[in-house]
Design a protein around this motif. Structure first.
Motif, PDB file in Angstrom:
ATOM      1  N   GLU A  47       0.815  -1.207   0.000  1.00  0.00           N
ATOM      2  CA  GLU A  47       0.000   0.000   0.000  1.00  0.00           C
ATOM      3  C   GLU A  47       0.857   1.269   0.000  1.00  0.00           C
ATOM      4  OE1 GLU A  47      -2.930  -0.308   3.107  1.00  0.00           O
ATOM      5  OE2 GLU A  47      -3.652  -2.218   2.353  1.00  0.00           O
ATOM      6  N   ALA A  48       2.112   1.139  -0.406  1.00  0.00           N
ATOM      7  CA  ALA A  48       3.031   2.270  -0.471  1.00  0.00           C
ATOM      8  C   ALA A  48       2.915   2.970  -1.823  1.00  0.00           C
ATOM      9  CB  ALA A  48       4.465   1.788  -0.273  1.00  0.00           C
ATOM     10  N   PRO A  49       3.249   4.252  -1.884  1.00  0.00           N
ATOM     11  CA  PRO A  49       3.256   4.959  -3.162  1.00  0.00           C
ATOM     12  C   PRO A  49       4.448   4.533  -4.014  1.00  0.00           C
ATOM     13  CG  PRO A  49       3.988   6.420  -1.413  1.00  0.00           C
ATOM     14  CD  PRO A  49       3.575   5.129  -0.767  1.00  0.00           C
ATOM     15  N   LEU A  50       4.191   4.246  -5.279  1.00  0.00           N
ATOM     16  CA  LEU A  50       5.274   3.863  -6.186  1.00  0.00           C
ATOM     17  C   LEU A  50       6.044   5.082  -6.685  1.00  0.00           C
ATOM     18  CD1 LEU A  50       3.469   1.090  -8.227  1.00  0.00           C
ATOM     19  CD2 LEU A  50       5.113   0.845  -6.357  1.00  0.00           C
ATOM     20  N   LEU A  51       5.456   6.239  -6.560  1.00  0.00           N
ATOM     21  CA  LEU A  51       6.072   7.492  -6.985  1.00  0.00           C
ATOM     22  C   LEU A  51       7.482   7.660  -6.424  1.00  0.00           C
ATOM     23  CD1 LEU A  51       5.706  10.378  -8.213  1.00  0.00           C
ATOM     24  CD2 LEU A  51       4.840  11.041  -5.977  1.00  0.00           C
ATOM     25  N   GLU A  52       7.708   7.182  -5.219  1.00  0.00           N
ATOM     26  CA  GLU A  52       8.991   7.356  -4.547  1.00  0.00           C
ATOM     27  C   GLU A  52       9.995   6.248  -4.859  1.00  0.00           C
ATOM     28  OE1 GLU A  52       7.874   7.721  -0.467  1.00  0.00           O
ATOM     29  OE2 GLU A  52       6.559   9.414  -0.885  1.00  0.00           O
ATOM     30  N   GLY A  53       9.629   5.316  -5.719  1.00  0.00           N
ATOM     31  CA  GLY A  53      10.496   4.187  -6.032  1.00  0.00           C
ATOM     32  C   GLY A  53      11.653   4.565  -6.945  1.00  0.00           C
ATOM     33  N   MET A  54      12.683   3.724  -6.905  1.00  0.00           N
ATOM     34  CA  MET A  54      13.846   3.885  -7.784  1.00  0.00           C
ATOM     35  C   MET A  54      13.522   3.255  -9.138  1.00  0.00           C
ATOM     36  SD  MET A  54      16.590   5.061  -5.919  1.00  0.00           S
ATOM     37  CE  MET A  54      17.952   4.413  -6.804  1.00  0.00           C
ATOM     38  N   VAL A  55      13.958   3.895 -10.213  1.00  0.00           N
ATOM     39  CA  VAL A  55      13.729   3.396 -11.567  1.00  0.00           C
ATOM     40  C   VAL A  55      15.030   2.855 -12.134  1.00  0.00           C
ATOM     41  CG1 VAL A  55      13.042   4.026 -13.910  1.00  0.00           C
ATOM     42  CG2 VAL A  55      11.852   5.021 -11.958  1.00  0.00           C
ATOM     43  N   ALA A  56      14.939   1.660 -12.719  1.00  0.00           N
ATOM     44  CA  ALA A  56      16.076   1.047 -13.414  1.00  0.00           C
ATOM     45  C   ALA A  56      15.527   0.346 -14.644  1.00  0.00           C
ATOM     46  CB  ALA A  56      16.800   0.060 -12.517  1.00  0.00           C
ATOM     47  N   GLY A  57      15.968   0.767 -15.806  1.00  0.00           N
ATOM     48  CA  GLY A  57      15.452   0.171 -17.038  1.00  0.00           C
ATOM     49  C   GLY A  57      13.957   0.415 -17.146  1.00  0.00           C
ATOM     50  N   GLU A  58      13.192  -0.643 -17.378  1.00  0.00           N
ATOM     51  CA  GLU A  58      11.734  -0.565 -17.502  1.00  0.00           C
ATOM     52  C   GLU A  58      11.038  -0.958 -16.202  1.00  0.00           C
ATOM     53  OE1 GLU A  58      10.905  -3.141 -20.847  1.00  0.00           O
ATOM     54  OE2 GLU A  58      11.229  -1.509 -22.275  1.00  0.00           O
ATOM     55  N   TYR A  59      11.718  -0.809 -15.072  1.00  0.00           N
ATOM     56  CA  TYR A  59      11.168  -1.230 -13.782  1.00  0.00           C
ATOM     57  C   TYR A  59      11.246  -0.119 -12.755  1.00  0.00           C
ATOM     58  CZ  TYR A  59      11.630  -5.806 -15.889  1.00  0.00           C
ATOM     59  OH  TYR A  59      11.529  -6.869 -16.740  1.00  0.00           O
ATOM     60  N   VAL A  60      10.276  -0.139 -11.839  1.00  0.00           N
ATOM     61  CA  VAL A  60      10.330   0.719 -10.660  1.00  0.00           C
ATOM     62  C   VAL A  60      10.399  -0.221  -9.458  1.00  0.00           C
ATOM     63  CG1 VAL A  60       7.788   0.936 -10.466  1.00  0.00           C
ATOM     64  CG2 VAL A  60       9.283   2.662  -9.427  1.00  0.00           C
ATOM     65  N   PHE A  61      11.215   0.143  -8.489  1.00  0.00           N
ATOM     66  CA  PHE A  61      11.371  -0.661  -7.283  1.00  0.00           C
ATOM     67  C   PHE A  61      10.587   0.001  -6.159  1.00  0.00           C
ATOM     68  CE2 PHE A  61      14.708  -2.000  -9.997  1.00  0.00           C
ATOM     69  CZ  PHE A  61      14.908  -3.333  -9.701  1.00  0.00           C
ATOM     70  N   GLU A  62       9.585  -0.712  -5.677  1.00  0.00           N
ATOM     71  CA  GLU A  62       8.710  -0.201  -4.624  1.00  0.00           C
ATOM     72  C   GLU A  62       9.575   0.204  -3.426  1.00  0.00           C
ATOM     73  OE1 GLU A  62       6.548  -0.453  -1.003  1.00  0.00           O
ATOM     74  OE2 GLU A  62       8.038  -1.902  -1.596  1.00  0.00           O
ATOM     75  N   PRO A  63       9.346   1.392  -2.844  1.00  0.00           N
ATOM     76  CA  PRO A  63      10.278   1.933  -1.859  1.00  0.00           C
ATOM     77  C   PRO A  63      10.317   1.241  -0.493  1.00  0.00           C
ATOM     78  CG  PRO A  63       8.402   3.408  -2.149  1.00  0.00           C
ATOM     79  CD  PRO A  63       8.277   2.327  -3.169  1.00  0.00           C
ATOM     80  N   MET A  64       9.285   0.537  -0.090  1.00  0.00           N
ATOM     81  CA  MET A  64       9.290  -0.071   1.244  1.00  0.00           C
ATOM     82  C   MET A  64       9.946  -1.447   1.274  1.00  0.00           C
ATOM     83  SD  MET A  64       5.666   1.136   2.839  1.00  0.00           S
ATOM     84  CE  MET A  64       6.016   0.364   4.392  1.00  0.00           C
ATOM     85  N   ARG A  65       9.602  -2.287   0.299  1.00  0.00           N
ATOM     86  CA  ARG A  65      10.082  -3.666   0.311  1.00  0.00           C
ATOM     87  C   ARG A  65      10.916  -4.015  -0.923  1.00  0.00           C
ATOM     88  NH1 ARG A  65       7.451  -3.771   4.553  1.00  0.00           N
ATOM     89  NH2 ARG A  65       6.620  -5.464   5.743  1.00  0.00           N
ATOM     90  N   ASP A  66      11.110  -3.042  -1.810  1.00  0.00           N
ATOM     91  CA  ASP A  66      11.944  -3.212  -2.990  1.00  0.00           C
ATOM     92  C   ASP A  66      11.373  -4.206  -4.005  1.00  0.00           C
ATOM     93  OD1 ASP A  66      14.209  -2.050  -4.156  1.00  0.00           O
ATOM     94  OD2 ASP A  66      15.444  -3.797  -3.706  1.00  0.00           O
ATOM     95  N   TYR A  67      10.041  -4.348  -4.052  1.00  0.00           N
ATOM     96  CA  TYR A  67       9.439  -5.191  -5.081  1.00  0.00           C
ATOM     97  C   TYR A  67       9.747  -4.590  -6.444  1.00  0.00           C
ATOM     98  CZ  TYR A  67       6.679  -7.192  -1.273  1.00  0.00           C
ATOM     99  OH  TYR A  67       6.278  -7.798  -0.118  1.00  0.00           O
ATOM    100  N   LYS A  68      10.087  -5.433  -7.399  1.00  0.00           N
ATOM    101  CA  LYS A  68      10.411  -5.005  -8.761  1.00  0.00           C
ATOM    102  C   LYS A  68       9.140  -5.064  -9.603  1.00  0.00           C
ATOM    103  CE  LYS A  68      13.637  -6.181 -12.478  1.00  0.00           C
ATOM    104  NZ  LYS A  68      14.672  -7.152 -12.899  1.00  0.00           N
ATOM    105  N   ILE A  69       8.718  -3.908 -10.124  1.00  0.00           N
ATOM    106  CA  ILE A  69       7.454  -3.809 -10.847  1.00  0.00           C
ATOM    107  C   ILE A  69       7.719  -3.285 -12.257  1.00  0.00           C
ATOM    108  CG2 ILE A  69       5.176  -2.737 -10.880  1.00  0.00           C
ATOM    109  CD1 ILE A  69       5.504  -2.457  -7.784  1.00  0.00           C
ATOM    110  N   SER A  70       7.191  -3.986 -13.252  1.00  0.00           N
ATOM    111  CA  SER A  70       7.356  -3.582 -14.647  1.00  0.00           C
ATOM    112  C   SER A  70       6.526  -2.342 -14.944  1.00  0.00           C
ATOM    113  CB  SER A  70       6.925  -4.718 -15.574  1.00  0.00           C
ATOM    114  OG  SER A  70       6.868  -4.265 -16.907  1.00  0.00           O
ATOM    115  N   LEU A  71       7.154  -1.333 -15.534  1.00  0.00           N
ATOM    116  CA  LEU A  71       6.429  -0.151 -15.977  1.00  0.00           C
ATOM    117  C   LEU A  71       5.671  -0.434 -17.267  1.00  0.00           C
ATOM    118  CD1 LEU A  71       9.189   2.526 -15.299  1.00  0.00           C
ATOM    119  CD2 LEU A  71       7.042   2.248 -14.044  1.00  0.00           C
ATOM    120  N   VAL A  72       6.059  -1.484 -17.979  1.00  0.00           N
ATOM    121  CA  VAL A  72       5.438  -1.837 -19.254  1.00  0.00           C
ATOM    122  C   VAL A  72       4.084  -2.514 -19.047  1.00  0.00           C
ATOM    123  CG1 VAL A  72       5.681  -3.193 -21.374  1.00  0.00           C
ATOM    124  CG2 VAL A  72       7.666  -2.019 -20.409  1.00  0.00           C
TER     125      VAL A  72
END
Length: 102
Positions: A47-72
């Motif tokens: 339930e964390a905001p993804l806005l604050e996540g780190m971006v690498a390639g086509e992925y954003v890393f959720e800021p609390m638990r570092d889940y890797k989420i595809s932007l595609v």
């Protein structure tokens, strides 16, 4: 339905930008190759905001638990599971539009 979201000149590469359309909060990301993605600004696992996540390639890393989420496609990568809504984006000049379901 295509809706104006923001101006491209307001984006910083690899840094999320929050936009709200109606009652829907989204995060826009411009990746290093210039493509722009729109995704719900909400991780269903934390339930964390993804806005604050780190971006690498086509992925954003959720800021609390570092889940890797595809932007595609919004899929949360293994070993985790889940999906976040993504929205088609188009750019006309400096204007960014998000395609929403009717």
């Amino acid at each position: 339905m295509k809706v104006f979201a923001t101006n491209k000149s307001k984006l910083l590469p690899l840094v999320g930008r929050s936009v709200t359309i109606g009652d829907q909060k989204m995060a826009l990301f411009e990746i290093s190759d210039g493509r722009i993605f729109a995704i719900d600004d909400y991780c269903p696992l934390t339930e964390a905001p993804l806005l604050e996540g780190m971006v690498a390639g086509e992925y954003v890393f959720e800021p609390m638990r570092d889940y890797k989420i595809s932007l595609v496609d919004g899929k949360i990568q293994e070993p985790d599971q889940g999906k976040v809504a993504v929205y088609p984006v188009s750019v006309a000049g400096d204007k960014i539009y998000i395609e929403l379901a009717d």
